[in-house]
Design a protein around this motif. Structure first.
Motif, mmCIF file in Angstrom:
data_model
loop_
_atom_site.group_PDB
_atom_site.id
_atom_site.type_symbol
_atom_site.label_atom_id
_atom_site.label_comp_id
_atom_site.label_asym_id
_atom_site.label_seq_id
_atom_site.Cartn_x
_atom_site.Cartn_y
_atom_site.Cartn_z
ATOM 1 N N ARG A 184 3.496 0.998 5.725
ATOM 2 C CA ARG A 184 2.743 0.512 4.556
ATOM 3 C C ARG A 184 2.455 -0.986 4.762
ATOM 4 O O ARG A 184 3.170 -1.685 5.477
ATOM 5 C CB ARG A 184 3.494 0.721 3.255
ATOM 6 C CG ARG A 184 4.788 -0.027 3.111
ATOM 7 C CD ARG A 184 5.393 0.207 1.736
ATOM 8 N NE ARG A 184 6.617 -0.542 1.528
ATOM 9 C CZ ARG A 184 7.296 -0.576 0.383
ATOM 10 N NH1 ARG A 184 6.852 0.145 -0.653
ATOM 11 N NH2 ARG A 184 8.404 -1.291 0.265
ATOM 12 N N SER A 214 0.857 -1.206 0.000
ATOM 13 C CA SER A 214 0.000 0.000 0.000
ATOM 14 C C SER A 214 0.890 1.251 0.000
ATOM 15 O O SER A 214 2.118 1.168 0.138
ATOM 16 C CB SER A 214 -0.892 0.003 1.242
ATOM 17 O OG SER A 214 -0.079 0.161 2.418
ATOM 18 N N SER A 215 0.300 2.378 -0.199
ATOM 19 C CA SER A 215 1.057 3.639 -0.087
ATOM 20 C C SER A 215 1.485 3.840 1.374
ATOM 21 O O SER A 215 0.858 3.329 2.302
ATOM 22 C CB SER A 215 0.185 4.821 -0.519
ATOM 23 O OG SER A 215 -0.226 4.654 -1.865
ATOM 24 N N TRP A 216 2.582 4.560 1.505
ATOM 25 C CA TRP A 216 3.041 4.844 2.882
ATOM 26 C C TRP A 216 2.005 5.734 3.581
ATOM 27 O O TRP A 216 1.388 6.603 2.973
ATOM 28 C CB TRP A 216 4.373 5.579 2.870
ATOM 29 C CG TRP A 216 5.537 4.698 2.446
ATOM 30 C CD1 TRP A 216 6.134 4.665 1.254
ATOM 31 C CD2 TRP A 216 6.223 3.766 3.275
ATOM 32 N NE1 TRP A 216 7.158 3.769 1.225
ATOM 33 C CE2 TRP A 216 7.249 3.179 2.487
ATOM 34 C CE3 TRP A 216 6.102 3.340 4.596
ATOM 35 C CZ2 TRP A 216 8.126 2.220 2.956
ATOM 36 C CZ3 TRP A 216 6.991 2.378 5.078
ATOM 37 C CH2 TRP A 216 7.977 1.823 4.261
#
Length: 523
Positions: A237, A221-223
């Motif tokens: 993430r 996932s995005s940070w």
């Protein structure tokens, strides 16, 4: 007298016609004669007196000449009769000479008796040069001769070879495809012959056991945002083991589901300080994926009198996992009914369903009920075609054609005489689908019999492995039995036998058996 010797004299005054040594006077009309007679009577009397003498002489000459003619004619007739008699004597009494036959010239060759390829043309001769006569010998030799001839090559239309056997399924698990092929070489088209029509390759579905599916990570996932508003902190993430989810005893993903990285903000004012994070709580599930938490408190406030609270989270939540959860199996939909399993008579048709929706995993419950249903079907009356056997009393392991085979000493029944108990081998003479079953009973013995086993072979390929491995007591000296069966397609000349077996005399009871019969033929 010859005609050339005659001299004709014509006298106009008295119309007399005179010949040599002959004088003839023609008479005039009566009136004219009478008048002349009156006028010339004295002269006529003198004239006719002289002519009488001449007439007599002339008659004598004529008589002699006529006699000569008669003699000539008689001589000619006698000569003809003589020649005729001589000819008859020759024909009737002189021996005849045989005339042997001789061949006439050969005729021209006939046209070639084919319009293409190799053929024959002919020529004849007759025994007519001359024809055999008067018991002469016939011609020696043939009156007919033949010779090869050829035209352009005949067109050869191509024909398919029989289909090859199906290839192995192109997968080791799950749904796949197998193939079979044929070639246009039986014969190959030649000389403008037609090519084969139809496909040279056929494919069909095949299936193996459900494949294991190993889990793979989805993308990270995005940070998250930095977890502090000042000072040093962390951002996070996540990733999940869902690309794909592990199935059918496939391995789980290896690695972490959570990554963290340091981050920093502006320096924080010296306010209260958070305590160290507590230990993570227990995962909130007993199996599968869940979450756990950890906390910290703002208890180190400096100075204690200030009301500024600590900056930062006091609660963190993260994913956690336990062992995979039991997955109870569920049935798929029923398949379509198969074709009737006979080409004539009463048979069965089947449909199946599999416990793969989902497959039971991690000690989950298996599906309840049957995975196979059968229904009766019929295909008209059959002609009788029996081939079946059942053998018992395992005898010995005998080497036949370099292969050790289990033989038997007794048959319960035998139709078609296709099973040889002395070699333990069934030989197929009627291609079709066969059912074979094997029953082994471990022999009761005072000595330990750990295991009874054997392979069922088609030709040199193992079809099934049958074994009895009882665990009813420590000594393994009790009875135990197992029965296994298989349905297999056999062609003419295929053999089925038991091989790689334990010693029958020490490990198998005499009622152990080997049975086989034809379900339906391929006609």
């Amino acid at each position: 007298m010859e005609l050339d010797d005659i001299e004709m004299i014509t006298t106009r005054s008295n119309d007399e016609i005179a010949y040599e040594n002959l004088k003839i006077t023609t008479e005039k009309s009566a009136t004219e004669s009478q008048s002349k007679k009156i006028e010339e009577e004295p002269y006529e009397t003198l004239k006719y007196g002289e002519s009488d003498k001449r007439n007599i002489e002339t008659g004598n000459v004529i008589t002699v000449k006529r006699l000569k003619y008669v003699i000539y004619v008689l001589i000619v007739l006698i000569s003809v009769v003589y020649i005729t008699l001589v000819t008859l004597v020759i024909v009737l009494f002189v021996p005849k000479t045989p005339a042997n036959g001789r061949w006439a010239q050969w005729s021209s060759w006939t046209s070639c008796d084919v319009t293409c390829g190799n053929g024959t043309h002919l020529r004849t001769r007759m025994c007519t040069n001359p024809v055999p006569a008067k018991k002469g010998s016939d011609c020696i030799g043939e009156n007919l001769q033949s010779s090869e001839c050829s035209k352009d090559n005949c067109p050869v239309n191509g024909q398919w070879t029989p289909w090859s056997t199906w290839t192995s399924c192109d997968v080791t698990c799950g749904q796949g495809t197998h193939l079979r092929s044929r070639t246009c070489t039986n014969p190959v088209p030649a000389y403008n012959g037609l090519d084969c029509t139809g496909d040279n390759l056929q494919s069909a579905e095949c299936s193996k056991e459900s494949c294991q599916v190993n889990g793979h990570w989805a993308q990270w996932s995005s940070w998250t945002s930095c977890d502090v508003t000042c000072g040093n902190g962390k951002y996070l993430r996540l990733r999940t083991c869902t690309n794909p989810v592990p199935m059918n005893k496939g391995s789980d993903c290896i690695g972490e589901t959570l990554q963290s990285s340091e981050c920093s903000k502006d320096n924080c004012p010296v306010d209260g300080q958070l305590t160290q994070w507590s230990s993570w709580t227990e995962c909130d599930v007993t199996c599968g994926k869940g979450t756990h938490q950890r906390t910290r408190t703002c208890t180190n406030q400096v100075p204690a009198s200030t009301e500024i609270k600590c900056i930062g989270e006091t609660l963190q939540t993260a994913e956690c996992s336990k062992g995979s959860c039991p997955v109870d199996g569920r049935w798929t939909q029923w398949s379509n009914w198969t074709s009737c399993d006979v080409t004539c008579g009463k048979g069965r048709q089947l449909r199946i369903r599999t416990c793969t929706n989902p497959t039971p995993e991690h000690k989950g419950k298996d599906c309840l009920g049957e995975g196979l249903e059968s229904s009766q079907c019929s295909r008209g009356n059959c002609s009788i075609c029996k081939t079946a056997f059942s053998a018992t009393n395992p005898n010995t392991n005998r080497i036949i054609n370099g292969i050790k085979r289990l033989t038997f000493s007794r048959t319960i029944y035998q139709y078609g005489n296709d099973f040889d108990i002395s070699t333990g081998t069934y030989t197929c003479y009627k291609p079709g689908v066969y059912h074979f079953s094997v029953t082994f009973v471990k022999k009761r013995s005072s000595s330990r019999v750990d295991q009874v086993y054997c392979h069922l072979y088609k030709n040199r390929q193992s079809l099934i492995y049958i074994s009895v491995d009882p665990t009813d007591d420590d000594t393994d000296n009790g009875n135990a039995a197992v029965s296994q069966s298989i349905v297999v397609n056999l062609g003419v000349g295929d053999t089925v036998y038991l091989s790689g077996c334990t010693n029958p005399s020490t490990s198998m009871e005499y009622w152990s058996s080997f049975t086989g019969f034809l379900l339906y033929d391929n006609s």
